[in-house]
Design a protein around this motif. Structure first.
Motif, mmCIF file in Angstrom:
data_model
loop_
_atom_site.group_PDB
_atom_site.id
_atom_site.type_symbol
_atom_site.label_atom_id
_atom_site.label_comp_id
_atom_site.label_asym_id
_atom_site.label_seq_id
_atom_site.Cartn_x
_atom_site.Cartn_y
_atom_site.Cartn_z
ATOM 1 N N GLN B 141 1.092 -1.204 0.064
ATOM 2 C CA GLN B 141 0.013 0.012 -0.069
ATOM 3 C C GLN B 141 0.699 1.235 0.006
ATOM 4 N N ILE B 159 -7.545 11.486 -4.114
ATOM 5 C CA ILE B 159 -7.199 10.228 -3.286
ATOM 6 C C ILE B 159 -6.134 10.331 -2.511
ATOM 7 N N THR B 160 -6.294 9.854 -1.175
ATOM 8 C CA THR B 160 -5.206 9.849 -0.527
ATOM 9 C C THR B 160 -5.063 8.850 0.447
ATOM 10 N N PRO B 161 -3.721 8.057 0.800
ATOM 11 C CA PRO B 161 -4.014 6.933 1.718
ATOM 12 C C PRO B 161 -4.642 7.138 3.142
ATOM 13 N N SER B 165 -3.789 2.991 6.584
ATOM 14 C CA SER B 165 -2.612 2.388 5.761
ATOM 15 C C SER B 165 -1.394 2.473 6.517
ATOM 16 N N GLU B 188 -11.463 10.669 -1.559
ATOM 17 C CA GLU B 188 -11.420 9.185 -1.017
ATOM 18 C C GLU B 188 -10.006 9.014 -0.030
ATOM 19 N N VAL B 192 -4.462 2.640 -0.904
ATOM 20 C CA VAL B 192 -4.062 2.949 -2.365
ATOM 21 C C VAL B 192 -2.828 2.107 -2.622
ATOM 22 N N TRP B 193 -3.219 1.191 -3.588
ATOM 23 C CA TRP B 193 -2.061 0.338 -4.045
ATOM 24 C C TRP B 193 -1.203 0.855 -4.765
ATOM 25 N N GLU B 196 -1.453 2.049 -8.485
ATOM 26 C CA GLU B 196 -2.606 3.192 -8.780
ATOM 27 C C GLU B 196 -1.837 4.436 -9.075
ATOM 28 N N ALA B 200 -2.596 7.196 -12.229
ATOM 29 C CA ALA B 200 -3.229 8.678 -11.704
ATOM 30 C C ALA B 200 -3.215 9.651 -12.744
#
Lengths: 253, 253, 253, 253
Positions: B141, B159-161, B165, B188, B192-193, B196, B200
């Protein structure tokens, strides 16, 4: 200055036997291995290293404990000499399993010996009345104590976590393995799962200053009432004569 | 002394805006949270904390960077004030993924901010010409940079961890999240893998001294040639006015 | 009966070349290895195994696909012969990374080839328009496709996940490795981290029925527009002549 | 047909009390949750489900065990009714810890109840003379038995692995938790580390057909000689009256 030191100091802890630095060459090599993880402008020959050790230990009129530290930021090197205090451990010690897991190899090479490791820092807070705490790995494998290696005895076999378990290759650990081979005690170096500790017949720790330390109690589990089990006892009796006569421990000294 | 310091210093890094310490209350609370992992005989009220910050920053005739450090061994407290240097990052920076994984929560609480973390120490050695390196966790992650938090934009969503995480809850990260909410940008917070990142549309880092730092290139993957993408740009434009007017960032100052 | 079958069937999938069963001895040995994880009252000599394969493939007037299955509950053995359909893959295929992680070796030995693996079952649901999905391991290492092995090319070097990554030792994978050695293409068998896929110059899959399958696109990442890269192309051209002439693939047939 | 079945069957196992299907609505909902992981063209109302259960159990002149299975490949649905055999477990059972780890949630959702799980298949091979084996997770947390849930008692508190540990939410487990609440026994649902099992005062398993099963011995660790501990005994005495009177267990029947 504290910012530089807080960046980490790679280090080794040595002791003397008969006032001569023990296993100096092994400690030197491990220190250099720790150094190799960083771009430190540092070079010191083994001869220089031993020379400092000898001069320092001469200042102390009994056995010494020597800590060698090297700043990974500034390459400053420190030697700290102090009298060696060994508490008697023959009647056995209590240990417990730490809630903190050994930092895994994906995060930090297990062979890097450096101050400031947060797992050790946090695990040591749990020691309390115990002698040491046992750190398991993120998969539940037994790793090591916060300053020691771990051995078990089960049905006459000596069992210790393999290097691949994510542990430091302790020098006392290595000497005990060689002693077991000499004594023809069957040995297993492998992943040891934490529940195997509670099924073992005997358990002991190893570390530089005290050698072999029998474990009397692990959490609620009692290993012995009066005397360590037979294999632990045999190894304890033979340890000092063995290491004192093993040539590789005295290279260059 | 170096042995004590090398035990670790919990710390916080602050900056000023208009020569007033920014988000002092949040930093104070985080410091106290780090302190709580240890038995440190330390108590300092927020008023005393702010008072020292104010006095120190007055000595510097422009914006300051303040580092607060506390020894977990001795409870000694250090404040280091220095002029704030912000390199221009508007044209974007290069980052790469570190081989080193973030120390997992089983080994060390992610919210403990302390010097000597070996993962950071080792990861920073890989920075080279890059601005920062990204540490992923042991499960692959995305976690955080060695001194920053990570954000992505994908199809108009930010998107952010998530904290789960295994990351530090950065104060700039929190301010950006609040700004995104204000601007009604869908957000979100989740695992987050790492792959990804390569899918982005935009990527940026956040940290105290520079705020929002657009990422131009991640490893071989180019995010933009000339200008950061639209959501990054919008957030950058609005960041300073927003945080300067957000009351919670100025509590007690 | 379904309760017994649902307990799992260890299996192998073979193909013929020129209507002769290919690598039968290797498949036989792998099947026996899968059997060894269970107490199955099963014994069949390699000669008997080959004999059935030969008789079955004779009934089909072109190349065959052979599935061999053995119930771990009842030791019943099934052979399924069908015509081999190979879709043309020379223009390359699309693949993507699955959200599902390969079951780790702590949970199931990677070398156990058995029906009903829930990771494969779930990952295949994500295939959609793709040719296959790539399963990564729980640490973010590249493992394998749901029915294929994975290879990369980076700066002239061929790279493939090592067996220790937790993968099945595919027979086509093994043949490609031998071919690369023959062609003196530098080879790395090691842990491959998932982000390395996005930095590779070329990528291909291998599996029994189609041999080498060039990957055109991985998620959003395009590897080639018109033709597979040079190393993939070289391996493709040489694959069939090589394996047809490698004696070990024809033992006993 | 065996290829289809070997793809997996989602399933539920129910029992009757007083010849009425127990907790049918809960089992129906869990089955539908398992179905939801696949694109199965399956719909059955709860009324239809209960109707089949009632008709089937009427054919058996004592308590029934009912297995409901649904092929994820073909959506075929199977009901298997058989007489319920409950071996007496009041004197306690022996269990041991499996070497096999529960498949982690990254690989398969813990709430997916499906045949062919390789971890269960392999772990059950270790049962031997034991009643069940305990699967731990990849981080060394206690998960569940191969067909049961696990509870501990330590210093008067009832402790059981949380759903987040990566376990199936057993229906008997849920009933025991509700019973403990009713009896005001303090309860902890949390990560339970495997070594805590060896420090517990009492241990028991729960599963549909036998309810509460006291554990007498775990590996070498003896929990009781003659009678289960007080909390286990209290829960056992109250279990059947409690669940028979809990309305939610009888919805629709």
């Amino acid at each position: 200055m504290f910012e530089e030191v807080s960046q980490g100091l790679v280090y080794e802890t040595l002791r003397t036997y008969n006032r001569v630095p023990f296993a100096a060459y092994k400690h030197y090599n491990r220190l250099m291995r720790s150094v190799s993880f960083f771009d430190i402008p540092f070079s010191m020959t083994f001869e220089e290293f031993v020379d400092i050790l000898k001069k320092g230990t001469r200042q102390i009129d009994r056995e010494s404990r020597i800590k060698v530290l090297l700043s990974v930021k500034t390459a400053e090197l420190f030697f700290v000499f102090s009298p060696l205090n060994i508490s008697s451990v023959e009647e056995g010690v209590n240990v417990k399993i730490s809630k903190i897991r050994r930092i895994p190899d994906l995060s930090t090479p297990p062979s890097l010996k450096i101050t400031g490791r947060t797992d050790i820092l946090l695990a040591r807070r749990e020691i309390g009345e115990c002698y040491d705490v046992i750190l398991t790995g993120v998969n539940g494998q037994v790793c090591e104590g916060s300053f020691s290696n771990v051995f078990l005895v089960k049905e006459g076999r000596l069992i210790t976590p393999s290097i691949e378990s994510g542990i430091l290759d302790g020098i006392t650990r290595e000497n005990v393995i060689k002693l077991a081979n000499r004594l023809e005690i069957p040995l297993e170096e492998r992943f040891v799962w934490v529940w195997e500790l509670f099924e073992a017949d005997e358990m002991f720790l190893t570390h530089t200053s005290a050698g072999i330390v029998p474990v009397r109690r692990l959490n609620d589990h009692l290993f012995f009432e009066e005397e360590p089990g037979p294999i632990t006892s045999t190894l304890m009796e033979n340890f000092e004569p063995f290491v004192l006569n093993l040539e590789e421990n005295w290279v260059g000294t």
